[in-house]
Design a protein around this motif. Structure first.
Motif, mmCIF file in Angstrom:
data_model
loop_
_atom_site.group_PDB
_atom_site.id
_atom_site.type_symbol
_atom_site.label_atom_id
_atom_site.label_comp_id
_atom_site.label_asym_id
_atom_site.label_seq_id
_atom_site.Cartn_x
_atom_site.Cartn_y
_atom_site.Cartn_z
ATOM 1 N N LEU A 11 0.821 -1.205 0.000
ATOM 2 C CA LEU A 11 0.000 0.000 0.000
ATOM 3 C C LEU A 11 0.855 1.255 0.000
ATOM 4 O O LEU A 11 0.521 2.239 -0.676
ATOM 5 C CB LEU A 11 -0.931 -0.003 1.216
ATOM 6 C CG LEU A 11 -1.935 1.152 1.290
ATOM 7 C CD1 LEU A 11 -2.821 1.176 0.044
ATOM 8 C CD2 LEU A 11 -2.800 1.043 2.550
ATOM 9 N N GLN A 12 1.969 1.235 0.719
ATOM 10 C CA GLN A 12 2.859 2.398 0.730
ATOM 11 C C GLN A 12 3.429 2.665 -0.659
ATOM 12 O O GLN A 12 3.592 3.816 -1.067
ATOM 13 C CB GLN A 12 3.985 2.171 1.735
ATOM 14 C CG GLN A 12 3.544 2.288 3.188
ATOM 15 C CD GLN A 12 4.656 1.939 4.159
ATOM 16 O OE1 GLN A 12 5.415 0.990 3.942
ATOM 17 N NE2 GLN A 12 4.765 2.695 5.233
ATOM 18 N N ARG A 13 3.719 1.615 -1.398
ATOM 19 C CA ARG A 13 4.239 1.799 -2.762
ATOM 20 C C ARG A 13 3.145 2.338 -3.677
ATOM 21 O O ARG A 13 3.401 3.219 -4.513
ATOM 22 C CB ARG A 13 4.796 0.473 -3.287
ATOM 23 C CG ARG A 13 5.931 -0.067 -2.446
ATOM 24 C CD ARG A 13 6.619 -1.274 -3.054
ATOM 25 N NE ARG A 13 7.332 -2.029 -2.022
ATOM 26 C CZ ARG A 13 8.390 -2.792 -2.234
ATOM 27 N NH1 ARG A 13 8.854 -2.929 -3.462
ATOM 28 N NH2 ARG A 13 8.983 -3.443 -1.251
ATOM 29 N N MET A 29 -1.225 -10.111 -6.275
ATOM 30 C CA MET A 29 -0.659 -10.412 -7.584
ATOM 31 C C MET A 29 -1.475 -9.767 -8.701
ATOM 32 O O MET A 29 -0.927 -9.229 -9.676
ATOM 33 C CB MET A 29 -0.594 -11.929 -7.778
ATOM 34 C CG MET A 29 0.029 -12.353 -9.103
ATOM 35 S SD MET A 29 1.764 -11.898 -9.247
ATOM 36 C CE MET A 29 2.513 -13.171 -8.227
ATOM 37 N N GLN A 30 -2.795 -9.773 -8.565
ATOM 38 C CA GLN A 30 -3.658 -9.135 -9.566
ATOM 39 C C GLN A 30 -3.418 -7.631 -9.605
ATOM 40 O O GLN A 30 -3.360 -7.022 -10.680
ATOM 41 C CB GLN A 30 -5.117 -9.435 -9.248
ATOM 42 C CG GLN A 30 -5.531 -10.888 -9.465
ATOM 43 C CD GLN A 30 -6.971 -11.145 -9.062
ATOM 44 O OE1 GLN A 30 -7.682 -10.232 -8.644
ATOM 45 N NE2 GLN A 30 -7.394 -12.389 -9.179
ATOM 46 N N SER A 31 -3.259 -7.035 -8.411
ATOM 47 C CA SER A 31 -3.038 -5.587 -8.344
ATOM 48 C C SER A 31 -1.720 -5.211 -9.024
ATOM 49 O O SER A 31 -1.667 -4.285 -9.839
ATOM 50 C CB SER A 31 -3.025 -5.119 -6.882
ATOM 51 O OG SER A 31 -4.273 -5.335 -6.276
ATOM 52 N N VAL A 32 -0.657 -5.946 -8.695
ATOM 53 C CA VAL A 32 0.649 -5.614 -9.265
ATOM 54 C C VAL A 32 0.692 -5.940 -10.755
ATOM 55 O O VAL A 32 1.363 -5.262 -11.533
ATOM 56 C CB VAL A 32 1.767 -6.342 -8.501
ATOM 57 C CG1 VAL A 32 3.125 -5.978 -9.074
ATOM 58 C CG2 VAL A 32 1.726 -6.002 -7.035
ATOM 59 N N SER A 33 -0.038 -6.964 -11.170
ATOM 60 C CA SER A 33 -0.125 -7.274 -12.602
ATOM 61 C C SER A 33 -0.724 -6.090 -13.347
ATOM 62 O O SER A 33 -0.246 -5.704 -14.423
ATOM 63 C CB SER A 33 -0.965 -8.536 -12.815
ATOM 64 O OG SER A 33 -1.111 -8.812 -14.197
ATOM 65 N N SER A 34 -1.764 -5.494 -12.770
ATOM 66 C CA SER A 34 -2.377 -4.300 -13.381
ATOM 67 C C SER A 34 -1.398 -3.143 -13.412
ATOM 68 O O SER A 34 -1.351 -2.366 -14.379
ATOM 69 C CB SER A 34 -3.632 -3.910 -12.604
ATOM 70 O OG SER A 34 -4.597 -4.946 -12.634
ATOM 71 N N ILE A 35 -0.593 -3.020 -12.356
ATOM 72 C CA ILE A 35 0.417 -1.962 -12.302
ATOM 73 C C ILE A 35 1.446 -2.134 -13.414
ATOM 74 O O ILE A 35 1.831 -1.180 -14.098
ATOM 75 C CB ILE A 35 1.119 -1.963 -10.925
ATOM 76 C CG1 ILE A 35 0.206 -1.366 -9.854
ATOM 77 C CG2 ILE A 35 2.421 -1.186 -10.976
ATOM 78 C CD1 ILE A 35 0.020 0.115 -9.946
ATOM 79 N N MET A 36 1.917 -3.359 -13.609
ATOM 80 C CA MET A 36 2.926 -3.602 -14.639
ATOM 81 C C MET A 36 2.371 -3.356 -16.042
ATOM 82 O O MET A 36 3.062 -2.851 -16.921
ATOM 83 C CB MET A 36 3.456 -5.031 -14.525
ATOM 84 C CG MET A 36 4.277 -5.303 -13.267
ATOM 85 S SD MET A 36 5.774 -4.292 -13.132
ATOM 86 C CE MET A 36 5.277 -3.139 -11.854
ATOM 87 N N ALA A 89 -9.059 -0.916 -5.634
ATOM 88 C CA ALA A 89 -9.393 -2.345 -5.721
ATOM 89 C C ALA A 89 -8.513 -3.165 -4.789
ATOM 90 O O ALA A 89 -8.955 -4.159 -4.199
ATOM 91 C CB ALA A 89 -9.223 -2.831 -7.155
ATOM 92 N N HIS A 90 -7.266 -2.728 -4.617
ATOM 93 C CA HIS A 90 -6.340 -3.445 -3.732
ATOM 94 C C HIS A 90 -6.757 -3.327 -2.278
ATOM 95 O O HIS A 90 -6.725 -4.298 -1.529
ATOM 96 C CB HIS A 90 -4.926 -2.893 -3.909
ATOM 97 C CG HIS A 90 -3.933 -3.432 -2.919
ATOM 98 N ND1 HIS A 90 -3.401 -4.686 -3.020
ATOM 99 C CD2 HIS A 90 -3.414 -2.873 -1.787
ATOM 100 C CE1 HIS A 90 -2.579 -4.899 -1.999
ATOM 101 N NE2 HIS A 90 -2.572 -3.809 -1.248
#
Length: 713
Positions: free
Chosen positions: A527-529, A674-681, A711-712
């Motif tokens: 969350l901080q990132r 993993m879904q959240s970071v996938s969206s970020i990438m 969403a996260h």
């Protein structure tokens, strides 16, 4: 005082008051304090105390201290503000004593939401939860706090709209909701709270106009609505607020003219109307606002002349009309004798004294010509005496120039004291290596402590380096005119011609994002990132679209992202910044930014554009979540960070590239992360498209980021 609170405190059964203000006590607040059944006041403000919790990550646990303190049935005052408490507010907060008047949990690193049960505290007069990480909606149950006078929720991450139930608080005196993510309109019913004296909704996402009902609050002292998306005009009813001392409508979308009725604000000390679309002339009646100390109407579409009546404002310390369409003579008497040329910049038709960096007015030029003729005849008669005087003066100047001169500091408009070069030497202990915070291409940054105890960052420019002078000038130009929550704040600049140039900046106690990503013993959770990247995107959106002239930062990277005491990110280092013309979408430069972060067209052709910043931001996104620098050897020899991420994402192997320390919790939580970071990438790759035309603009990037974060959470 220092030390640890002993558990034996709970043995003091007859204790009624426990007060520890501004000390250095550390450790856990013992739950045994709840055994003091007669306790009426519990105040441990500004220490280093934490709450007693039951293991695990402190940020994910409820404050058991609050649950235990609900047993103190006579408790009237509870304040644990400015302590590293962590955790989240439990539902048991609603079980506090029915006689509780004061509840202070501000600046405690609290996460989670505000429980609905807080509405049970019907006797509460002060509720302060500011400077935390609270999210979610403001609960409508707050309407149950019928005796509430102070509601301070500023500097959190609250979202949603301002609930209409807040209008049911008849005694509300101070209402602070600034620095959140609130959307929608300002409720019309707020104008019915006649007790309201301070209303602060600064830096949210509020839209529409200001309700007409607010102009009926004749006893209002401060109205702060800056940095939102408010629109419409400033009505003549603004003159109804005769008691107002501060009015801030800056960085919105207001248009129309400034009404002449503003003269009725005789008590107004500070007026911010900057960064809007106001047009027409500056009302001459502003000169009748005798209490005015700060007036900033820069970055609008104002035309006409600066009224001479402004020169009568004897208390005026700061007057900024830069980036407008003003013409005519700049007054030179009264407070104008102390104003800087930058306060009148980018007004094509202003004239006056040369110290304002404007051409002389025609009429004055004629008078000066006559004076020059008289002086010329005097010079002829003086002849030999004059020549001798010039020679003597030249020798004296040459001697003086060899000596070290004190540096005069050009002050920020809000700074009341002056700082000399020698003050900076003392503040940094002669620029001691022990105070060195970091170095860059154009200078070094030192930590300093001023005479008043204020901690600052002093950026000293390397003038012998090519581009050092230009870097200083650009940073001064940018930081003097820009103000945003996510940009570093300049306190003052220090310049002594060719000898010494420095900027005194707001100190960021948590250092750079570079440190948190790539140093031992430092760690940012998911969350901080997210929050840091949203903060940087907001700063870039302001630079690209929130200013009259589009600004390209040109050097987005982790070392140029600083974190304050609340872990709010601030974009810094504007030495490579470029201004774009209104008609142009790009410009050229010969100055190269940091390898690995620059867009292809920047490195090969020197093309600078907003799309280039977006590319750099995409690389920053990847680095933040992979903990991999684009300059690492594995990328310099073959491929790039962008290609590496794309390759693993396309093969559904993203887990192999992300920072392994991010994963926590059960399998369901890990899948969600993993879904959240996938969206970020995926978003990062869109930012890094090869063609500038294919890249997203930073507005859309910021919106997409906030949706992913929501969403996260």
């Amino acid at each position: 005082m220092i030390g640890v609170l002993p558990a034996e405190i709970g043995h003091l059964e007859n204790l009624e008051e426990f007060i520890l203000y501004n000390n250095s006590f550390s450790g856990v607040i013992p739950i045994s304090i709840a055994n003091c059944s007669k306790l009426k006041i519990f105040a441990v403000y500004n220490n280093q105390l934490t709450s007693s919790i039951s293991g695990g990550n402190s940020s994910m646990n409820e404050l058991s201290l609050i649950t235990s303190m609900t047993h103190c049935r006579d408790l009237r005052y509870f304040d644990i503000s400015s302590n590293p408490i962590y955790g989240f507010l439990p539902n048991s907060i609603g079980n506090f004593s029915a006689s509780l008047n004061f509840l202070g949990v501000g600046d405690c690193e609290i996460n989670g939401i505000i429980p609905n049960e807080v509405g049970n505290l019907s006797s509460l007069t002060v509720l302060s939860l500011s400077n935390n990480n609270l999210s979610g909606f403001i609960p409508s149950s707050i309407k149950g706090l019928v005796n509430l006078q102070v509601l301070d929720l500023h500097h959190n991450r609250l979202n949603g709209t301002i609930p209409l139930s807040l209008c049911d608080l008849p005694s509300l005196y101070l209402f602070y909701l600034g620095y959140n993510r609130l959307t929608g309109n300002i409720p019309e019913c707020l104008g019915a709270i006649n007790s309201l004296r301070y209303l602060e909704l600064y830096n949210n996402l509020l839209e529409s106009g200001i309700p007409l009902s607010l102009w009926n609050l004749k006893d209002l002292l401060e109205l702060i609505l800056g940095s939102n998306r408010l629109n419409g005009s400033l009505p003549g009813e603004v003159g109804n607020l005769g008691a107002l001392t501060k009015l801030d409508l800056s960085t919105n979308r207001f248009s129309g003219s400034i009404p002449s009725t503003i003269q009725n604000l005789k008590s107004l000390e500070t007026l911010y109307l900057l960064e809007n679309s106001f047009e027409g002339s500056i009302p001459d009646t502003i000169g009748e606002m005798y209490s005015l100390e700060v007036l900033d109407i820069s970055n609008n579409n104002l035309s006409g002349a600066i009224p001479n009546s402004v020169a009568k404002l004897s208390y005026l310390k700061y007057f900024n009309v830069s980036f407008n369409k003003l013409f005519g003579e700049i007054p030179s008497r009264g407070p104008f004798a102390n104003f800087s040329a930058s306060y009148f910049a980018s007004n094509a038709a202003l004239c006056g004294s040369s110290r304002f960096n404007v051409p002389p007015c025609i009429a004055n030029s004629s008078r000066r010509t006559k004076k020059k003729k008289v002086i010329w005849w005097i010079f002829i008669l003086a002849g030999i005496t004059f020549v001798i005087g010039v020679i003597a003066l030249t020798i004296l100047l040459i001697k003086c120039k060899r000596e070290k001169r004190p540096v005069v500091v050009e002050m920020d408009p809000y700074t009341t004291s002056r700082i000399s070069y020698y003050d900076l030497l003392r503040a940094t202990e002669d620029f001691s290596p022990g105070n060195l915070l970091g170095t860059g291409s154009f200078g070094s940054v030192y930590k300093g402590v001023l005479n008043d105890g204020k901690i600052v960052a002093v950026k000293v420019f390397k003038l012998q380096v090519q581009g050092g002078f230009q870097s200083f000038d650009v940073e001064c130009e940018v930081l003097r005119n820009l103000r945003h929550r996510n940009l570093t704040k300049v306190i003052t600049s220090c310049s002594n011609e060719d000898d010494f140039k420095a900027l005194v900046l707001e100190y960021m106690s948590n250092g750079s994002l570079e440190k948190w990503l790539h140093s031992e013993n430092y760690f940012l959770d998911m969350l901080q990132r997210f929050n840091t990247m949203v903060d940087v995107s907001q700063a870039l959106e302001y630079l690209h679209y929130g200013f009259s002239t589009p600004i390209v930062h040109c050097d987005i990277k982790p070392s140029n992202v600083l974190l304050d005491e609340n872990m709010t990110a601030h974009l810094c280092d504007f030495g490579l910044t470029r201004f774009l013309n209104e008609e142009a979408s790009f410009t050229h430069t010969n100055t190269l930014a940091t390898f690995g972060y620059i867009a292809p067209e920047y490195g090969s052709e020197g093309i600078v554009s907003r799309a280039g910043d977006v590319y750099s931001f995409g690389i920053l996104l990847m680095e933040t979540f992979t903990k991999r620098k684009p300059s690492e050897e594995m990328f310099t020899e073959n491929g790039s960070l962008k290609e590496w991420v794309y390759d693993h994402l396309s093969r559904n192997q993203l887990g192999q590239v992300l920072d392994s320390n991010l994963w926590s919790g059960n399998e369901q939580r890990i899948n969600q992360e993993m879904q959240s970071v996938s969206s970020i990438m995926e978003l990062a790759l869109k930012c890094c498209a090869g063609s500038p035309k294919e890249r997203m603009n930073i507005k859309d990037v910021r919106v997409a980021l906030e949706k992913i974060r929501l969403a996260h959470v």
